[in-house]
Scaffold this motif. Structure first.
Motif, mmCIF file in Angstrom:
data_model
loop_
_atom_site.group_PDB
_atom_site.id
_atom_site.type_symbol
_atom_site.label_atom_id
_atom_site.label_comp_id
_atom_site.label_asym_id
_atom_site.label_seq_id
_atom_site.Cartn_x
_atom_site.Cartn_y
_atom_site.Cartn_z
ATOM 1 N N ILE A 40 0.864 -38.578 25.578
ATOM 2 C CA ILE A 40 -0.259 -38.321 26.495
ATOM 3 C C ILE A 40 -1.491 -37.854 25.731
ATOM 4 O O ILE A 40 -2.611 -38.309 26.007
ATOM 5 C CB ILE A 40 0.142 -37.279 27.563
ATOM 6 C CG1 ILE A 40 1.298 -37.794 28.412
ATOM 7 C CG2 ILE A 40 -1.040 -36.928 28.455
ATOM 8 C CD1 ILE A 40 0.976 -39.036 29.224
ATOM 9 N N VAL A 41 -1.312 -36.977 24.763
ATOM 10 C CA VAL A 41 -2.455 -36.464 23.994
ATOM 11 C C VAL A 41 -3.080 -37.584 23.173
ATOM 12 O O VAL A 41 -4.310 -37.753 23.176
ATOM 13 C CB VAL A 41 -2.005 -35.307 23.075
ATOM 14 C CG1 VAL A 41 -3.144 -34.853 22.191
ATOM 15 C CG2 VAL A 41 -1.466 -34.154 23.898
ATOM 16 N N ARG A 42 -2.265 -38.362 22.503
ATOM 17 C CA ARG A 42 -2.798 -39.490 21.722
ATOM 18 C C ARG A 42 -3.453 -40.519 22.619
ATOM 19 O O ARG A 42 -4.499 -41.071 22.300
ATOM 20 C CB ARG A 42 -1.682 -40.170 20.936
ATOM 21 C CG ARG A 42 -1.217 -39.392 19.762
ATOM 22 C CD ARG A 42 -0.169 -40.227 19.053
ATOM 23 N NE ARG A 42 0.513 -39.417 18.075
ATOM 24 C CZ ARG A 42 0.800 -39.845 16.872
ATOM 25 N NH1 ARG A 42 0.491 -41.058 16.516
ATOM 26 N NH2 ARG A 42 1.407 -39.048 16.032
ATOM 27 N N TRP A 43 -2.856 -40.800 23.764
ATOM 28 C CA TRP A 43 -3.400 -41.775 24.691
ATOM 29 C C TRP A 43 -4.753 -41.314 25.230
ATOM 30 O O TRP A 43 -5.694 -42.105 25.309
ATOM 31 C CB TRP A 43 -2.415 -42.000 25.836
ATOM 32 C CG TRP A 43 -2.899 -42.978 26.842
ATOM 33 C CD1 TRP A 43 -2.870 -44.325 26.740
ATOM 34 C CD2 TRP A 43 -3.501 -42.676 28.090
ATOM 35 N NE1 TRP A 43 -3.430 -44.888 27.866
ATOM 36 C CE2 TRP A 43 -3.819 -43.902 28.706
ATOM 37 C CE3 TRP A 43 -3.805 -41.486 28.750
ATOM 38 C CZ2 TRP A 43 -4.431 -43.963 29.954
ATOM 39 C CZ3 TRP A 43 -4.412 -41.559 29.984
ATOM 40 C CH2 TRP A 43 -4.718 -42.790 30.578
ATOM 41 N N LEU A 44 -4.872 -40.044 25.595
ATOM 42 C CA LEU A 44 -6.148 -39.525 26.081
ATOM 43 C C LEU A 44 -7.221 -39.574 24.997
ATOM 44 O O LEU A 44 -8.378 -39.935 25.276
ATOM 45 C CB LEU A 44 -5.990 -38.089 26.598
ATOM 46 C CG LEU A 44 -5.386 -37.953 27.982
ATOM 47 C CD1 LEU A 44 -5.130 -36.490 28.310
ATOM 48 C CD2 LEU A 44 -6.266 -38.590 29.031
ATOM 49 N N ASN A 45 -6.849 -39.218 23.783
ATOM 50 C CA ASN A 45 -7.820 -39.280 22.689
ATOM 51 C C ASN A 45 -8.314 -40.707 22.463
ATOM 52 O O ASN A 45 -9.518 -40.941 22.344
ATOM 53 C CB ASN A 45 -7.209 -38.744 21.393
ATOM 54 C CG ASN A 45 -7.069 -37.246 21.405
ATOM 55 O OD1 ASN A 45 -7.768 -36.551 22.119
ATOM 56 N ND2 ASN A 45 -6.143 -36.740 20.605
ATOM 57 N N SER A 46 -7.393 -41.654 22.409
ATOM 58 C CA SER A 46 -7.819 -43.037 22.191
ATOM 59 C C SER A 46 -8.583 -43.576 23.397
ATOM 60 O O SER A 46 -9.529 -44.355 23.241
ATOM 61 C CB SER A 46 -6.633 -43.925 21.847
ATOM 62 O OG SER A 46 -5.715 -43.953 22.892
#
Length: 75
Positions: A40-46
C-alpha cells in the motif's frame, strides 16, 4: 448564481488522469514487487508520482508550449 471553483471539463480531465495513474501504479508495483507487506505504501507513492507527472504535463507543459508556439508564429 454560484460559480464553481473548477469547471466540469477540468474535473473530467482530473478524473481521467487519476484513473490512468491508478492503473499504471498498480501495474508497475505488481509487476516489479508483487504483493509484499508494504504494498500500500509503495503503491501510494508511485500513484502520487505518476499522477503529478501526468497532471503537470497535461495542465502545465502542453498549454505552455501551445501558447508559446502560437505567440511565436502570430496565430
Amino acid at each position: 448564481m454560484k460559480r464553481t471553483l473548477f469547471s466540469a471539463q477540468f474535473k473530467t480531465k482530473l478524473l481521467v488522469i487519476m484513473i490512468i495513474s491508478v492503473l499504471l501504479a498498480s501495474a508497475l508495483e505488481l509487476y516489479t514487487f508483487g504483493i509484499p507487506s508494504d504494498f500500500i505504501v509503495r503503491w501510494l507513492n508511485s500513484f502520487f508520482v505518476i499522477f503529478f507527472m501526468i497532471a503537470v504535463t497535461v495542465f502545465g507543459i502542453v498549454p505552455g508550449v501551445n501558447y508559446t508556439i502560437n505567440k511565436i508564429f502570430g496565430r
